[in-house]
Design an enzyme around this catalytic site. Structure first.
Site, mmCIF file in Angstrom:
data_model
loop_
_atom_site.group_PDB
_atom_site.id
_atom_site.type_symbol
_atom_site.label_atom_id
_atom_site.label_comp_id
_atom_site.label_asym_id
_atom_site.label_seq_id
_atom_site.Cartn_x
_atom_site.Cartn_y
_atom_site.Cartn_z
ATOM 1 N N SER A 144 -25.793 -98.318 26.429
ATOM 2 C CA SER A 144 -24.841 -98.256 25.319
ATOM 3 C C SER A 144 -24.983 -96.917 24.613
ATOM 4 C CB SER A 144 -25.112 -99.392 24.327
ATOM 5 O OG SER A 144 -24.366 -99.195 23.137
ATOM 6 N N TYR A 157 -30.228 -103.404 18.353
ATOM 7 C CA TYR A 157 -29.732 -103.245 19.727
ATOM 8 C C TYR A 157 -29.968 -101.823 20.231
ATOM 9 C CZ TYR A 157 -26.444 -103.470 23.684
ATOM 10 O OH TYR A 157 -25.867 -103.439 24.936
#
Length: 235
Positions: A144, A157
């Site tokens: 990501s 995250y």
């Protein structure tokens, strides 16, 4: 499509939905025998049914990446049936609630560390021997942008994805000179998945690309190949 991956064995984590499912379907269509892993048995069976209906080959292997010996048992089972692993796609990930650093939920953070980081190390450690036995072992990890570029409220995250990126990059360097294993890190960008919907509940799904677009790009990379340590964002 011609069966460009005929005779190849691929393992896809998080294969029950989203990008993992789309990738599994694409690899099977290209001729690979795909081992589908995930926790949702019914969802895995649904993907396997689609593969078989299209004339492809697959095996479901339900596993919880958070179990202490789950990945080791999976590797042992695969090694007892096949002598090599040609492709490993690490797609499974867990997204904790988006909160300030000071309000991160410890239980969710722990699950993210386990799924996104510890499981990745265990996958590389346990499947490294099978990847090295392949003529050209290939690893693709889905990351990501928040791992590379920190963003407010995404720290739980993003921190795990930053560590994920580091693990893959380090492994790429470690195997570069001692065999034919190559590693790539792919940032799928904005993609129509359940995880995306969770992070952006007000977003119109039609405004972002479907997971099949990412799967197509992953297949292209595997067919045309890439240098180890390769990184790309799919726009």
């Amino acid at each position: 499509m011609t069966k460009v991956l005929e005779g190849k064995l691929a393992l896809v984590t998080g294969a029950s939905k989203g990008i993992g499912a789309a990738t599994a379907l694409a690899l099977a269509e290209a001729g690979a025998h795909v081992v589908l892993t995930g926790r949702d048995v019914r969802a895995l069976e649904a993907i396997e049914d689609r593969i078989h209906e299209a004339g492809g080959a697959s095996t479901i292997a339900p596993v919880d990446l958070g179990e202490s010996d789950g990945i080791a048992r999976l590797a042992s089972a695969i090694a007892s049936r096949w002598d090599k692993l040609d492709i490993l796609v690490i797609s499974a990930a867990y997204l904790p609630a988006l909160t300030p650093v000071t309000q991160i939920d410890g239980k969710q953070f722990s699950q993210a560390v386990t799924t996104n980081l510890l499981a990745t190390q265990a996958l590389l450690a346990n499947f490294d021997p099978l990847l090295k036995r392949a003529e050209a072992g290939r690893v693709i990890g889905l990351t990501s942008s928040v791992g590379e570029n920190p963003r407010a409220y995404w720290s739980a995250y993003g921190a795990t994805k930053a560590a994920f990126d580091n693990l893959l990059a380090s492994y790429a360097q470690e195997v570069e000179k001692i065999g034919n294993v190559r590693v790539a890190t792919i940032d799928p960008g904005a993609t129509r998945t359940a995880m995306r919907a969770k992070a952006y509940p007000g977003e119109d799904p039609a405004t972002v690309k479907p997971p099949e677009d990412v799967a197509t790009r992953i297949l292209e990379l595997l067919v045309n190949d890439y240098p180890t340590g390769y990184r790309e964002r799919v726009e």
